[in-house]
Design a protein around this motif. Structure first.
Motif, mmCIF file in Angstrom:
data_model
loop_
_atom_site.group_PDB
_atom_site.id
_atom_site.type_symbol
_atom_site.label_atom_id
_atom_site.label_comp_id
_atom_site.label_asym_id
_atom_site.label_seq_id
_atom_site.Cartn_x
_atom_site.Cartn_y
_atom_site.Cartn_z
ATOM 1 N N SER A 281 -9.754 3.597 0.969
ATOM 2 C CA SER A 281 -9.898 4.949 1.502
ATOM 3 C C SER A 281 -11.214 5.549 1.046
ATOM 4 O O SER A 281 -11.694 5.256 -0.055
ATOM 5 N N LYS B 117 -6.694 10.309 -1.488
ATOM 6 C CA LYS B 117 -5.926 9.246 -0.837
ATOM 7 C C LYS B 117 -6.143 7.914 -1.556
ATOM 8 O O LYS B 117 -5.217 7.113 -1.706
ATOM 9 N N ARG C 153 -0.517 1.614 8.341
ATOM 10 C CA ARG C 153 -0.191 2.717 9.236
ATOM 11 C C ARG C 153 0.372 3.910 8.458
ATOM 12 O O ARG C 153 1.165 3.758 7.540
ATOM 13 N N GLY C 154 -0.095 5.093 8.852
ATOM 14 C CA GLY C 154 0.360 6.294 8.193
ATOM 15 C C GLY C 154 -0.364 6.577 6.898
ATOM 16 O O GLY C 154 -0.066 7.558 6.205
ATOM 17 N N LEU C 155 -1.318 5.734 6.558
ATOM 18 C CA LEU C 155 -2.026 5.910 5.292
ATOM 19 C C LEU C 155 -3.532 6.004 5.491
ATOM 20 O O LEU C 155 -4.151 7.005 5.144
ATOM 21 N N ASN C 156 -4.123 4.984 6.089
ATOM 22 C CA ASN C 156 -5.582 4.993 6.208
ATOM 23 C C ASN C 156 -6.110 4.520 7.556
ATOM 24 O O ASN C 156 -7.313 4.324 7.719
ATOM 25 N N GLU C 157 -5.231 4.298 8.545
ATOM 26 C CA GLU C 157 -5.739 3.837 9.846
ATOM 27 C C GLU C 157 -6.566 4.909 10.539
ATOM 28 O O GLU C 157 -7.344 4.613 11.443
ATOM 29 N N ASP C 158 -6.455 6.141 10.068
ATOM 30 C CA ASP C 158 -7.263 7.223 10.646
ATOM 31 C C ASP C 158 -8.689 7.232 10.105
ATOM 32 O O ASP C 158 -9.513 8.047 10.528
ATOM 33 N N LYS D 194 6.307 -2.064 10.831
ATOM 34 C CA LYS D 194 5.821 -0.769 11.317
ATOM 35 C C LYS D 194 4.572 -0.308 10.561
ATOM 36 O O LYS D 194 3.789 0.488 11.081
ATOM 37 N N LYS D 195 4.392 -0.777 9.340
ATOM 38 C CA LYS D 195 3.212 -0.387 8.552
ATOM 39 C C LYS D 195 1.962 -1.161 8.956
ATOM 40 O O LYS D 195 0.848 -0.768 8.623
#
Length: 378
Positions: free
Chosen positions: A174, A179, A215-220, A252-253
């Motif tokens: 990250s 994060k 997913r839901g952590l750092n894919e953004d 899903k992650k």
């Protein structure tokens, strides 16, 4: 090993014997031969094209060895180990420095030309500089690399470079300090960024950045990571989230390579695919005009087992022929029993010969018993 696989492996060995009838396959190389210069070895017609011991039944030549120097780590990354840590192997059961170098010499003599030091965190091992210095003396070894979390790297980098370290991979999941601390369960973001800048300053090119995408952590943050490659000689490598004991993996992650690529192409539609080597694990790309590049490690959605050239030795001396396989052979115990090089090579060759064509697939390996990543060495 199936009968077909066994026959293929025997055929490989038979062909080598036919082409080199004067050299017994399992004959230890005399100590005097080990000290010959690389030029002499290259011009000697008796030297095998590639070791039968490191060639599996599918013809894959394993010239890349990853050695874990320690099970200890100063971070607690979510994808690598359980939050409570792991039970460490007693010190006396870990490979000593001389054992690490003995095994490295044997593998290099058989054709390994790249060694990567891993962990845990390899740079917390007190004698890491001595190990690198000695590895660089091995005739035939072209590359010594390190994978590190970067916490101690900046301080050690000048000495690592002097010791001959060729390549550096730095883990960074990250670009947001808070994060980062959530993912690794420790502080240290600014130390890692300082280490990346220091590696660039000292001329490492590329400096590889390993980013496990969850997913839901750092894919953004994918686009922010790609942006890092604009002005610096970095190779940001996006790694699909993989299952290991204690990391609570679920499908899903996992963010697939194709999904990541689609997202990046929305921002940079002219993204160029780069040519990869036959044994490269990363699918590499470049934004035109950017100084660096990016890559994708697609172990889960698009495996690269067919060209695998890697073997792993854990910190406690076990040989793993597949990252996702749970079968291991203790080279430490064989070494400590006083076995000859010939006996060691027989054991290594048998393990390599049993290597499967490919791993079991993402859904099956998530159910398999395996070590936590920190105890494997990546």
């Amino acid at each position: 090993m199936t009968l077909t696989m066994l026959n293929l492996h025997q055929l490989v060995v038979k062909q080598i014997i036919l082409h080199h009838p004067t050299q017994k396959l399992f004959q230890p190389i005399p100590a005097s031969d080990r000290r010959r210069s690389s030029k002499e070895r290259l011009t000697d017609e008796k030297v095998l094209p590639f070791s039968a011991f490191l060639t599996d039944s599918f013809g894959r030549r394993h010239n890349y060895l990853r050695i874990s120097l320690t099970e200890k780590c100063n971070l607690r990354c979510q994808y690598c180990m359980p939050e409570e840590g792991v039970k460490l192997t007693p010190r006396g059961q870990l490979l000593s420095t001389s054992e690490v170098l003995t095994l490295a010499q044997l593998f290099v003599r058989e054709g390994v030309d790249k060694i990567r030091l891993t962990g845990g965190e390899p740079l917390i091992r007190p004698d890491v500089l001595d190990i690198i210095t000695e590895l660089k003396k091995l005739v035939g070894l072209k590359t010594v690399a390190v994978t590190t979390n970067g916490i101690n790297l900046s301080r050690l980098l000048p000495k690592l470079k002097d010791a001959g370290l060729d390549l550096i991979n730095i883990s960074l999941d990250s670009l947001v300090p808070a994060k980062f601390e959530f993912v690794v369960r420790r502080k240290g973001f600014h130390k890692v960024m300082e280490s990346i800048d220091k590696a660039v300053e000292l001329g490492y090119n590329p400096v590889k950045i390993n980013c496990v995408v969850m997913r839901g952590l750092n894919e953004d943050e994918l686009l922010d990571f790609v942006q890092l490659t604009e002005k610096k000689p970095l190779e940001v490598r996006f790694i699909e989230y993989m299952p290991f004991d204690g990391n609570k993996w679920n499908f899903k992650k996992m963010v697939s390579y194709q999904e990541m690529l689609d997202q990046i192409r929305q921002q940079w539609p002219n993204l160029e695919r780069l040519q990869s080597g036959p044994a490269d694990t990363a699918k590499t790309f470049k934004v035109p005009g950017f100084k660096g590049q990016l890559g994708f490690i697609t172990s889960m959605s698009d495996n690269f087992c067919g060209s695998c050239n890697r073997l792993r030795i854990t910190a406690d001396g076990n040989l793993k022929v597949c990252l996702f396989g749970n079968s291991e052979v203790s080279l430490r115990d064989i070494l400590r029993s006083g076995a000859s090089d010939e006996e060691l090579l027989r054991i290594i060759g048998a393990a390599v010969g049993r290597k499967k064509k490919q791993h079991a697939g993402m859904f099956t390996i998530s159910q398999m018993k395996n070590r936590p990543m920190v105890l494997i060495g990546g």
